[in-house]
Design a protein around this motif. Structure first.
Motif, PDB file in Angstrom:
ATOM      1  N   UNK A   1       0.824  -1.216   0.000  1.00 39.04           N
ATOM      2  CA  UNK A   1       0.000   0.000   0.000  1.00 39.04           C
ATOM      3  C   UNK A   1       0.852   1.258   0.000  1.00 39.04           C
TER       4      UNK A   1
ATOM      5  N   UNK B   1       4.247   1.169  -0.384  1.00 40.25           N
ATOM      6  CA  UNK B   1       5.579   0.820  -0.879  1.00 40.25           C
ATOM      7  C   UNK B   1       6.106   1.876  -1.835  1.00 40.25           C
ATOM      8  N   UNK B   2       5.209   2.649  -2.450  1.00 37.44           N
ATOM      9  CA  UNK B   2       5.704   3.700  -3.350  1.00 37.44           C
ATOM     10  C   UNK B   2       6.424   4.794  -2.571  1.00 37.44           C
ATOM     11  N   UNK B   3       6.042   4.968  -1.291  1.00 37.71           N
ATOM     12  CA  UNK B   3       6.725   5.969  -0.478  1.00 37.71           C
ATOM     13  C   UNK B   3       8.002   5.389   0.125  1.00 37.71           C
ATOM     14  N   UNK B   4       7.861   4.204   0.692  1.00 35.74           N
ATOM     15  CA  UNK B   4       9.036   3.563   1.269  1.00 35.74           C
ATOM     16  C   UNK B   4       8.838   2.066   1.214  1.00 35.74           C
ATOM     17  N   UNK B   5       9.781   1.396   0.607  1.00 40.74           N
ATOM     18  CA  UNK B   5       9.624  -0.039   0.399  1.00 40.74           C
ATOM     19  C   UNK B   5       9.695  -0.813   1.717  1.00 40.74           C
ATOM     20  N   UNK B   6      10.285  -0.218   2.743  1.00 35.64           N
ATOM     21  CA  UNK B   6      10.290  -0.870   4.057  1.00 35.64           C
ATOM     22  C   UNK B   6       8.991  -0.545   4.772  1.00 35.64           C
TER      23      UNK B   6
END
Lengths: 925, 316, 188
Positions: free
Chosen positions: A730, A732-737
């Motif tokens: 959800x 992951x586009x901002x931060x893959x972690x």
């Protein structure tokens, strides 16, 4: 439910004996025993018609009978010694074949169907075992209709169960959704495209077992049911406290659906509750604290703790005695209590104007009388005669209007019962009773939606209503002499008296929108008189102004309102500050501007901007009711808790901001005990505990819902479903972690999918789901019996029943309004979809709100030289409002009805008042 | 060249060769295991992957030199150094060729046995200092295993000593001029070979560091160069076992004159190393109780019987 | 197993163990001369079975429109929850994904999404070379996933069969669909 009830019978289902209640039908009995039996046309609130042939079971003559015969469970009353089989091959084959025929024309569009994943048809198809379409012929198609902004239409999916029209026409009294066509080509729709007019049309999406009627607002930013993070909530739009389930995804509230409560809303909610959630997603909302230091001209945003620190400094500078608080009937009990603790009881004022305050006091005074009982919505449905005085229920308490509509059928049910037709036999009851309805007397200032079921409609000006009520009360007591009444009114009273003569369970309904404390009192007198006449408890129900009017009234028993506050601030020599909780002063009172002038500081805690927050020098953004937890007390005094659906970090809970404020205040020096205690609250449960320490009605406050420590098998109750998807994608586009799921220390609900989906206490059911039952029909797995309370007992606590207190004091009289020359008395005309700012932000509801116009009786208009459609100017004090005039022959005379409109120059809070009315002459340039 | 210089050269060359040989052995073993398992093994770095050891070395040197906060710091650091020290020290007495060898002790065999028995301390230290349950279990297993196998390791060599009548390893080699001791002492060879594998805890006797049960046994907590020292120590120990077997049973550097004596020695040692790698690649690890009963109930009696028969034959 | 005891049995067992180990050694050693199974990957491409499951793509139907109707079934089938999407709708009522995101750093290429997909939109390809230096680059958006062709099911067109009216296809114009019902007809 109760094993001691004598009318129990023993039936044998698939060889096992069960003790069940007599009088019901087999289908509801089987479902009540947690058995799976498919059905479509039956609905627990609508009764049985036996048309879908889906609930076929095998019925045996006796223990020796091996063959049996097939019957429809929904049409078969349970009887002693009955032997049935759900699993018999013949019945189960029949069910499978029936659904195969039904599915022969059902389109292959589940992936693009809004109902997919919570579809009763999907569930029942799987349950009956049909998997493969063997029919190779063409599928029937239909053209769709545009049914307005709320409900969508995809007629291909129809299985002709007739539930929609049975709900829309028979249950909710709508007349624009009909069955068209003939034979196998029936069509459920309107005569032509257009918005569905019923204010309960949204329920069609839940009533329809498949996706013919779907929720268009949900479809706009669609999320499947399994992906919604849900929490149990209470509708905040009116005083009835309907239980709703709110679903969220990606920080946006996506939808509101009905949450079953046997005593309150049952299976249905109104469209405002369903579609009026957009305010919480609105980009116009307040999301950050703002501070305007003295001398500056602009507010600067800051984080909430800085803002609160600034407020604490103000409080220390001015001294505790110079800081006032204004509570709100829209804010929860806990929030109001926290504010009351911060500023002290002496400095706490209710967010009411003088009339609202008097009404609220009067309501509490009457409802705490020992002889008066205020029924729940379910109980209202049992009344056999109803007098509605001064309240346009559909627009102020819509769900109550629906209950009144059900009560009107009681005469028919009684008549049918006399010849042995049970209540659930929908069609026979209707045929037998024809159009006979229980007496309902509607006394309002204009035509209402309930007029079609009212035995008597009386349209009177507010003063005449009081006369009518007074006369009717004395007439019921047998002391009516008719003196001082006009002949017409006299006749109307006599007619009402005749209608009410045989009532065994009469009920009087009035409410705050009459804007007359006197009428509140007279309604109680009438209820008492009717109670004495029928020999039972006096039933009296009031529709109140806002979701927590009752809670605020109970919390603030020594009522003080905005007018008192304005006076006190004006008289005070030292500078003062005011903390306003979720209230727009300017909509409340004409004194608002003067009050703001006299204040040194104005602090507003709110989630939406208002004229007041524009004036304020400190604005603390606080969570909407979907983002925080709290308790509303509804119009019958039922305390019900709601829980946050999601965690919006940027706007903290209002109660937490206030406890933080208290903690900052005690750092500066010695404080009152209340502030010290409040400062020690770190969790919501601590605050509830503090509220309960007040005793009285609040003594059992912690029992309203399970505390945050509640666990099932050591786990919290999950807000997400076990099928929730996209956790690692959800954001992951901002931060893959992935970040950690937020934690909720304030309730027993968790923001995760971890936990058990069963045995949830009734106050903590985020959404209903049971294996094999993905739609809302799964509610039958949560009920003790069909239409009965939820397992584990109903949620909420009726405070008025547990209170040992003596009746509260009556309100002081309000001086009557003097009407000068050229003036006219103006009252508020509520409109469900336009009256408040929360629903004004919902695009769908905005489209459905009617044209704004002032209304007047043609005779009155003629006397003032006005014609229908003329542009008029309404003036009250400094405010002027230009709007068109509609003449309405059904209205009372000598009365102007002004629409209650968000951000209108003259708001409901300013009325009733004598206003100047003049025609606007069109100037041609 | 002065004798001092000669000896110094001997020492340095042998030390370097042994350590490098052990390092190269890691690559060789991986390649061979790969071939026997129908793979290639490390074949990317340098010709045939020979530079793999350089890459591994760089990696091990680059790794964080970490000592667990709960470990006994001093012992934790000393243990791998000690492990390395004892095996390298044992190498000192091995005569590789005439004139090649560090010292020529007249009790060389006893020195060798003494040094290998000290090896258990390194393992115990490492395990104890790690303060880790797997390391502790590995350490306990190692102690029991090495003490058990030490017993018949010594006994198996007594046959050779009896035949040659000396503890001096050079003399032992020369005593085989007429025939390698592998002939008369085939049983002794077998026992010593097994014990040698067990002493260097290699498969199938790698229970102290059984990956599947104990993560890595006594060196679970070790990383970087400290781990490498344990690791290289193990391979030096493999080389040493092979060299010792060559000296004791295969006539050391003796061989036809068309090949230099050192060449013969290395050739025989290499062949034995290959055999040990093959065993690692083929045989499964026994259970711990099987290992102990194999040692005490089979190998020890066998060693004693071998000794008895050898003695009897010499007396006759 | 033989039940005899005594020295004979003891010797037999010892011999048996010894012999079996020797045989093992010989057999393993014989592999010195067999060819390695290793495929030296970057220089030499391995054989991939037709059902190999690699990088996920979104396909288009024969008319070139996106096949994905944003039904969310792939996301719910995904065991690692690495798919997320949002439905949107064009004026004609055709559903599609507003965004479609796959976090390949979580994907295990199990193919459940492909199996769940009712429109053959999501398909797994033979591409497995997905390595990245930045983990963030493993997050694929719709524009990275969409391909121009129909993939494994060249003729399938969901909206032909759905009964829903979308642009270019009126009610009743699809496969196996009757003309829309004429409500005003009295004919049988």
């Amino acid at each position: 439910m109760n094993a001691t009830i004598d009318n129990l019978v023993t039936i044998y289902i698939d060889g096992s004996a069960y003790q069940v209640k007599a009088g019901g039908h087999l289908l509801e009995t089987c479902l009540g025993l947690a058995k799976d039996l498919p059905y479509f046309c039956w609905h627990p609130a609508l009764g049985s018609v036996g048309s879908c042939r889906q609930c076929a079971v095998q019925l045996y003559q006796d223990a020796e009978d091996q063959r049996g015969r097939m019957v429809m469970a929904c049409m078969t009353p349970v009887a002693e010694g009955m032997r049935v089989s759900l699993s018999a091959t013949m019945a189960s084959q029949f069910r499978k074949q029936c659904i195969e025929v039904t599915m022969a024309n059902h389109p292959h569009d589940c992936p693009v169907c809004e109902e997919g994943g919570e579809c009763h048809l999907q569930d029942m198809t799987l349950q009956s075992g049909h998997t493969q379409r063997r029919h190779k012929g063409h599928k029937k198609t239909y053209h769709n209709q545009d049914l307005g902004p709320c409900v969508g239409h995809e007629m291909n999916r129809c299985i002709s169960c007739y539930r929609c029209v049975r709900f829309y026409q028979d249950y909710a009294g709508g007349d624009d959704l009909v069955v068209l066509g003939s034979r196998e080509n029936v069509y459920f729709g309107r005569h032509q495209d257009g918005c569905l007019t019923s204010h309960f049309s949204g329920n069609l999406a839940e009533v329809c077992p498949t996706g013919v009627f779907y929720d268009k607002v949900v479809s706009d930013s669609y999320t499947r049911k399994w992906d919604l993070q849900s929490a149990p909530s209470i509708c905040s739009h009116c005083s009835l406290g309907c239980n709703v389930s709110v679903g969220e995804r990606q920080g946006q509230v996506k939808r509101v659906t009905n949450r079953y409560h046997s005593q309150v809303n049952g299976y249905f909610i109104c469209d405002k509750g369903r579609y009026g959630f957009a305010h919480s997603n609105s980009d116009q909302g307040l999301y950050q604290a703002q501070v305007q230091p003295l001398g500056d001209t602009k507010k600067v945003t800051c984080d909430t703790l800085h803002g609160l620190d600034y407020v604490a400094q103000i409080m220390n500078e001015l001294g505790a005695e110079n800081v006032f608080g204004l509570g709100s009937p829209r804010a929860s009990v806990e929030e109001n209590f926290a504010l009351q603790s911060v500023v002290g009881k002496a400095n706490f004022y209710a967010g009411h104007n003088a009339i609202q305050d008097a009404i609220q006091t009067q309501v509490l005074h009457q409802l705490t009388q020992p002889d008066i009982y205020t029924p729940s919505l379910k109980q209202i449905e049992q009344a056999d005669a109803i007098v509605i005085i001064g309240e346009d229920l559909l627009h102020t308490a819509p769900r109550m209007a629906l209950s009144v509509r059900q009560a009107s059928r009681n005469l028919g049910f009684a008549k049918a019962a006399a010849i042995g037709i049970p209540k659930w036999q929908d069609e026979p009851v209707r045929i037998h009773t024809q159009n006979q309805l229980s007496p309902i007397i509607s006394v309002t200032s204009a035509a209402t939606d309930l007029d079609d079921i009212s035995s008597q409609c009386v349209h009177l000006a507010p003063n005449d209503m009081c006369d009518f009520a007074r006369a009717l009360a004395s007439a019921v007591e047998g002391q009516f002499d008719g003196s001082g009444l006009s002949a017409k009114l006299h006749e109307q009273v006599q007619q009402s008296l005749a209608l009410l003569a045989g009532a065994k369970r009469p009920l009087v309904i009035s409410g705050a929108s009459s804007q007359s404390p006197e009428l509140i009192d007279l309604a109680a007198q009438l209820a008492l008189a009717l109670g004495r006449q029928s020999g039972s408890e006096a039933w009296l129900s009031y529709a109140l102004e806002a979701a927590n009017s009752m809670g605020l009234g109970l919390l603030n028993k020594d009522p003080k309102h905005v007018g008192d506050l304005a006076l006190r601030v004006q008289q005070q020599s030292t500078p003062s500050a005011l903390i306003v909780l979720q209230t727009d002063l300017f909509a409340l009172s004409t004194q608002a501007a003067a009050l703001c002038e006299n204040l040194r500081h104005l602090v507003v805690l709110d989630q939406l901007p208002s004229a007041t927050s524009d004036q304020a020098d400190v604005v603390i953004a606080c969570a909407s009711s979907f983002e925080t937890e709290g308790t509303y007390v509804n119009n019958e005094g039922r305390a019900q808790r709601y829980f946050s659906v999601h965690d919006k970090q940027s706007r903290p809970d209002a109660w937490r901001s206030l406890t933080n404020l208290a903690a900052m205040v005690i750092q500066a020096g010695p404080c009152s005990d209340a502030v010290t205690q409040l400062a020690s609250c770190t969790k919501f449960d601590d605050l509830c505990h503090l509220v309960s320490q007040q005793g009285g009605e609040f003594a059992h406050w912690c029992d309203v819902a399970p505390s945050a420590d509640f666990r099932i098998a050591g786990m919290k109750i999950p807000r997400q479903t076990h099928r929730a998807s996209g956790r690692t994608s959800l954001y992951a586009n901002e931060n893959v972690s992935e970040s950690k799921q937020p934690e909720d220390a304030d309730s027993a609900l968790g923001f995760t999918m971890e936990g058990t989906p069963i045995n949830k206490p009734s106050a903590l059911i985020p959404q209903v789901w049971s294996p094999g039952w993905n739609s809302n029909e799964a509610i039958n797995k949560f009920q003790q019996e069909i239409n009965g309370p939820l397992k584990g007992g109903e949620a909420g606590l009726r405070l008025l029943d547990i209170s040992p207190n003596l009746p509260l004091a009556a309100a002081a009289l309000i001086p009557s309004i003097t009407i000068g020359a050229g003036q006219i008395l103006a009252h508020t005309q509520n409109h469900l979809f336009a009256s408040d700012r929360a629903s004004a932000l919902s695009a769908a509801l905005k489209q459905r709100s009617t044209v704004i116009s002032a209304r007047m009786h043609p005779d009155t208009a003629a006397a003032m030289g006005l014609v229908d459609g003329a542009e008029v100017c309404v003036a009250l004090a400094q405010a002027q409002w230009l709007l068109p005039l509609t003449v309405d022959a059904s209205m009372a005379v000598d009365l102007l009805l002004l629409p209650s409109q968000y951000q209108a120059p003259i708001s409901a809070g300013h009325l009733p008042a004598a206003v100047n009315l003049s025609a606007v002459t069109q100037e041609v340039n | 060249m002065s004798p001092v210089m000669y000896n110094l050269l001997n020492v340095v060359l042998i030390l370097v060769c042994v350590v490098f040989g052990a390092a190269l052995l890691t690559w060789l073993e991986r390649r061979l295991l790969g071939i026997w398992q129908d793979r290639y093994g490390p074949n990317r770095v340098g010709p045939f992957g020979t530079l793999q050891i350089v890459a591994d070395m760089i990696k091990l040197l680059m790794k964080q030199d970490w000592v667990p906060p709960f470990a006994d710091r001093l012992i934790f650091i000393v243990a791998p150094a000690f492990a390395m020290f004892v095996v390298v020290a044992a190498f000192a007495v091995i005569p590789m060729a005439p004139g090649v060898g560090v010292v020529d002790l007249n009790i060389g065999l006893l020195f060798f046995l003494a040094m290998t028995s000290l090896g258990v301390y390194a393992v115990m230290f490492g395990a104890y200092a790690s303060d880790n349950k797997y390391a502790m279990l590995g350490g306990l297993r190692a102690a029991a295993q090495m003490v058990s196998y030490e017993v018949f390791m010594g006994l198996s060599l007594m046959g050779v000593v009896m035949l040659a009548g000396t503890f001096n390893l050079r003399e032992l080699v020369l005593a085989q001029a007429d025939g390698w001791f592998i002939g008369p002492q085939i049983v002794g060879f077998f026992i010593f070979f097994m014990a040698g594998i067990a002493e260097s805890h290699r498969t199938p006797f790698d229970l102290p560091e059984a990956e599947h049960e104990l993560t890595a046994g006594f060196h679970t907590e070790y990383s970087g160069m400290k781990f490498a020292m344990f690791f290289i120590g193990e391979y030096v120990s493999v080389l040493m076992s092979a060299a010792m077997i060559t000296v004791l049973f295969f006539g050391g550097w003796l061989g036809p004159a068309w090949f230099p004596p050192l060449g013969w020695f290395l050739l025989k040692t290499m062949a034995l190393v290959l055999l040990m790698i093959l065993i690692r690649g083929s045989l499964p690890r026994p259970r711990y109780d099987q290992l102990m009963s194999f040692g005490w109930k089979f190998m020890l009696p066998l060693a004693l019987v071998n000794l008895l028969i050898t003695g009897a034959l010499i007396l006759i | 197993m033989k039940q005899k005891t005594g020295l004979g049995q003891y010797i037999y067992i010892v011999w048996d163990y010894f012999y079996s180990n020797i045989v093992t050694l010989v057999k393993v050693a014989s592999h010195t001369f067999t060819k390695a199974d290793t495929v030296e990957y970057p220089e030499q491409m391995p054989y991939l079975a037709p059902r190999f499951r690699g990088r996920i793509v979104l396909t288009r139907d024969p008319t070139g429109e996106e096949r994905c109707v944003a039904c969310n079934l792939c996301a719910s089938a995904c065991p690692t929850d690495c798919i997320s999407l949002q439905k949107t709708e064009d004026e004609s009522g055709r559903w599609s994904a507003e965004y479609f995101r796959i976090n390949f750093s979580r994907c295990v290429f199990c193919g459940m999404c492909e199996e769940a997909c009712p429109t053959y939109a999501i398909q797994l390809t033979q591409d497995f070379e997905l390595a990245e230096y930045e983990r963030q680059n493993m997050v694929y958006e719709k524009q990275h996933l969409l391909i121009d062709g129909p993939g494994k099911h060249p003729d399938y067109n969901f909206y032909e069969l759905s009964g829903k009216a979308v642009s270019g296809r009126a009610k009743g114009a699809g496969t196996q669909e009757a003309e829309p019902v004429n409500l005003k007809s009295l004919l049988p």
